[in-house]
Every structure is written in structure tokens, then in C-alpha cells.
Motif scaffolding. Structure first.
Motif, short mmCIF file in Angstrom:
data_model
loop_
_atom_site.label_atom_id
_atom_site.label_comp_id
_atom_site.label_asym_id
_atom_site.label_seq_id
_atom_site.Cartn_x
_atom_site.Cartn_y
_atom_site.Cartn_z
N UNK A 33 34.86 36.15 25.45
CA UNK A 33 35.26 36.30 26.85
C UNK A 33 36.71 35.89 27.02
N UNK A 34 37.22 36.12 28.22
CA UNK A 34 38.61 35.77 28.52
C UNK A 34 38.87 34.28 28.38
N UNK A 35 37.82 33.48 28.37
CA UNK A 35 37.99 32.03 28.30
C UNK A 35 37.92 31.49 26.87
N UNK A 36 37.63 32.33 25.91
CA UNK A 36 37.59 31.87 24.52
C UNK A 36 38.58 32.63 23.64
N UNK A 37 39.20 33.67 24.16
CA UNK A 37 40.19 34.39 23.35
C UNK A 37 41.59 34.12 23.90
N UNK A 38 42.57 34.85 23.39
CA UNK A 38 43.96 34.55 23.71
C UNK A 38 44.51 35.11 25.01
N UNK A 39 43.73 35.87 25.75
CA UNK A 39 44.29 36.53 26.93
C UNK A 39 44.72 35.53 28.01
N UNK A 76 49.95 29.20 16.80
CA UNK A 76 51.27 29.79 16.54
C UNK A 76 51.31 31.27 16.92
N UNK A 77 50.22 31.97 16.63
CA UNK A 77 50.15 33.38 16.99
C UNK A 77 50.18 33.54 18.50
N UNK A 78 49.43 32.70 19.21
CA UNK A 78 49.41 32.75 20.67
C UNK A 78 50.77 32.40 21.25
N UNK A 126 45.71 40.79 21.90
CA UNK A 126 45.66 39.40 22.37
C UNK A 126 44.21 38.93 22.51
N UNK A 127 43.33 39.80 22.96
CA UNK A 127 41.92 39.43 23.13
C UNK A 127 41.22 39.16 21.80
N UNK A 128 41.78 39.63 20.72
CA UNK A 128 41.18 39.39 19.40
C UNK A 128 41.64 38.06 18.79
N UNK A 129 42.60 37.43 19.43
CA UNK A 129 43.14 36.17 18.91
C UNK A 129 42.33 35.01 19.48
N UNK A 130 41.89 34.13 18.61
CA UNK A 130 41.11 32.96 19.00
C UNK A 130 42.05 31.84 19.45
N UNK A 131 41.53 30.95 20.30
CA UNK A 131 42.32 29.80 20.77
C UNK A 131 42.91 28.99 19.62
N UNK A 132 42.22 28.94 18.50
CA UNK A 132 42.65 28.10 17.39
C UNK A 132 43.92 28.61 16.71
#
Length: 130
Positions: A114-120, A67-69, A58-64
């Protein structure tokens, strides 16, 4: 394959499943679990391998990657509903909160990743807390 997911085949009946789920919740509420303390093998696997690997993914997933998130959030939500409120509150939520924690010295300079830019954060809010 349909009978593999039929509760009457797996557990015996919906009443039996409800009774087992209630016993799991009572057991979890009555015990203090700490990661690394001996417990049962499935619990050790869940806390020592599954949760860390799931969070790393999840941390490797970007906000953009919306659908994955969304999909990962649905999976997290189903997981929490499956194991129940007690297990989710005592095991899963604290694990995610540790991953979300930002050190005081890092607050002023939030780096990419950081936790604020990735999917966590979105998975925690919409999947774990939901």
C-alpha cells in the motif's frame, strides 16, 4: 557536454529563460488540464507515460531502501522546481495524490504494497511537497 546545459546556448539568456518560464506558468494557471484530453504531445507523454511509470517505480521501492528513496525524492524535487509551481500544483501533485488515495474499505486492512509501506509517500512528502 558542458555547453549542452548552458542556458545561453539553449534559450539565449537567463532573461529569456525567465520570460519563457513565466509564460509557461501563466499558460498553466489559465487552463484546465485533464489527463486524456487533447493537448500537446510532450504534455500527453508526461502525463500518460512519464508520471505513471515514475510512480510505478517509486511504488516498488520499500521503505528500507533509504538511499534509493532519497535519490528519487531529489529527482522529484528537481522536476517540480524545473517545471514550476503552477505546473507542479496542477499536474504533478494531484497525480501523486490519486496514487496515495486509499479506499475507505481498504483503510482497516492496509495490505503490504500500500501507499503506506512503499516509497510513494516519502517521495511525495520530501520530493513533491518540498
Amino acid at each position: 557536454a558542458g555547453s549542452l546545459f548552458d542556458m545561453s546556448v539553449i534559450v539565449g539568456s537567463e532573461d529569456d529563460l525567465a520570460a519563457l518560464h513565466a509564460r509557461l506558468n501563466a499558460f498553466v494557471l489559465a487552463h484546465h488540464f485533464a489527463v486524456g484530453e487533447p493537448s500537446w504531445p510532450e504534455f500527453d507523454w508526461f502525463t500518460g507515460e512519464f508520471l505513471p511509470q515514475f510512480c510505478s517505480l517509486v511504488e516498488k521501492i520499500d521503505f528500507s531502501m533509504e538511499r534509493t528513496l532519497q535519490s528519487l525524492s531529489r529527482h522529484a524535487s528537481v522536476l517540480c522546481r524545473t517545471v514550476g509551481y503552477a505546473f507542479s500544483s496542477k499536474i504533478i501533485k494531484p497525480f501523486f495524490l490519486k496514487r496515495l488515495a486509499v479506499e475507505r474499505d481498504q483503510e482497516s486492512s492496509l495490505a503490504q504494497g500500500s501507499a503506506y509501506t512503499n516509497g510513494i509517500l516519502p517521495v511525495y512528502v520530501s520530493g513533491i511537497l518540498a
